[in-house]
Design a protein around this motif. Structure first.
Motif, PDB file in Angstrom:
ATOM      1  N   ILE A   1      35.607  68.046  30.091  1.00  0.00           N
ATOM      2  CA  ILE A   1      34.450  68.453  30.905  1.00  0.00           C
ATOM      3  C   ILE A   1      34.918  68.910  32.283  1.00  0.00           C
ATOM      4  O   ILE A   1      34.491  69.948  32.789  1.00  0.00           O
ATOM      5  N   MET A   2      35.807  68.134  32.878  1.00  0.00           N
ATOM      6  CA  MET A   2      36.308  68.444  34.223  1.00  0.00           C
ATOM      7  C   MET A   2      36.998  69.809  34.242  1.00  0.00           C
ATOM      8  O   MET A   2      36.803  70.604  35.164  1.00  0.00           O
TER       9      MET A   2
ATOM     10  N   CYS B   1      31.850  65.615  40.573  1.00  0.00           N
ATOM     11  CA  CYS B   1      30.506  65.023  40.530  1.00  0.00           C
ATOM     12  C   CYS B   1      29.705  65.583  39.359  1.00  0.00           C
ATOM     13  O   CYS B   1      29.038  64.837  38.636  1.00  0.00           O
ATOM     14  N   LEU B   2      29.769  66.883  39.189  1.00  0.00           N
ATOM     15  CA  LEU B   2      29.073  67.516  38.073  1.00  0.00           C
ATOM     16  C   LEU B   2      29.644  67.029  36.742  1.00  0.00           C
ATOM     17  O   LEU B   2      28.900  66.743  35.802  1.00  0.00           O
ATOM     18  N   ALA B   3      30.971  66.894  36.666  1.00  0.00           N
ATOM     19  CA  ALA B   3      31.612  66.410  35.443  1.00  0.00           C
ATOM     20  C   ALA B   3      31.138  64.996  35.109  1.00  0.00           C
ATOM     21  O   ALA B   3      30.887  64.680  33.949  1.00  0.00           O
ATOM     22  N   GLU B   4      30.993  64.161  36.125  1.00  0.00           N
ATOM     23  CA  GLU B   4      30.512  62.793  35.895  1.00  0.00           C
ATOM     24  C   GLU B   4      29.082  62.803  35.366  1.00  0.00           C
ATOM     25  O   GLU B   4      28.750  62.044  34.454  1.00  0.00           O
TER      26      GLU B   4
ATOM     27  N   PHE C   1      29.218  64.068  31.812  1.00  0.00           N
ATOM     28  CA  PHE C   1      29.843  63.025  30.989  1.00  0.00           C
ATOM     29  C   PHE C   1      28.813  61.974  30.584  1.00  0.00           C
ATOM     30  O   PHE C   1      28.731  61.579  29.417  1.00  0.00           O
ATOM     31  N   GLN C   2      28.011  61.524  31.540  1.00  0.00           N
ATOM     32  CA  GLN C   2      26.971  60.543  31.232  1.00  0.00           C
ATOM     33  C   GLN C   2      25.951  61.128  30.257  1.00  0.00           C
ATOM     34  O   GLN C   2      25.536  60.462  29.300  1.00  0.00           O
ATOM     35  N   ASP C   3      25.570  62.371  30.491  1.00  0.00           N
ATOM     36  CA  ASP C   3      24.622  63.046  29.616  1.00  0.00           C
ATOM     37  C   ASP C   3      25.188  63.167  28.197  1.00  0.00           C
ATOM     38  O   ASP C   3      24.466  62.976  27.213  1.00  0.00           O
TER      39      ASP C   3
END
Length: 193
Positions: free
Chosen positions: A39-40, A47-50, A53-55
């Protein structure tokens, strides 16, 4: 009884479906670095990757609970496909250009065992150079290269994720590598005076 760490992904999924939440936690920790790194590399923003990732893991939980995952012994490929699609969806929503590769923080995590300061500097400079080369690749080649070498997916899995034929996926990775070599050769050749 086997310890959780000795269980396969499929055994953990079956245990989770049977109500064992700890089994899912083990599954997440087993694959979180690989999925987050993918994702990163695709979004270039920690921040967007985190958030994505949660999604992604919410989507995975929902899919598992609804029976959408089939025991095909490739949980990681399935999870990376969800991550990839979530990144694409984000960029479509934002109508911004699809960007790939962010390496500094990831390099620091992966190469913590480099021993001397000189080696650390050389490694950091090499990764920065590779990042620049990858950023110069056409979007489809960057995407295929990341899925192949960072997410460690097969060409068949890449083809399924990006919705192309296997030969097209193979060609994109091949051309990405060839283009990177050409760029390195051009930069290594001294300019004619």
């Amino acid at each position: 009884m086997k310890r959780y760490c000795d269980l396969t992904d499929e055994e953990l999924i079956r245990a989770y479906r049977s109500g064992d939440d700890r089994a899912f936690t083990v599954l997440v920790y087993r694959h979180k670095n690989r999925i987050f790194t993918t994702i990163m590399l695709l979004v270039k923003d920690r921040c967007l990757a985190e958030d994505i990732f949660q999604d992604v893991f919410i989507k995975i939980i929902n899919a598992l609970n609804e029976g959408h995952y089939l025991d095909n012994n490739r949980f990681i490929a399935w999870a990376v496909r969800i991550a990839h699609n979530s990144c694409i969806s984000h960029f479509r929503k934002k109508t911004s250009a699809f960007a790939v590769i962010y390496r500094d923080e990831i390099s620091n995590q992966i190469y913590q065992q480099v021993e001397s300061q000189e080696e650390r500097i050389i490694t950091k400079e090499t990764h920065a150079s590779v990042q620049i080369l990858i950023d110069r690749l056409p979007e489809v080649q960057r995407e295929a290269l990341i899925l192949r070498y960072y997410a460690d997916l097969s060409f068949k899995e890449i083809a399924q994720i990006v919705n192309v034929g296997i030969n097209t996926a193979l060609g994109r990775v091949r051309y990405a590598v060839m283009n990177m070599r050409k760029m390195m050769e051009r930069e290594a050749t001294p300019e004619a005076v």
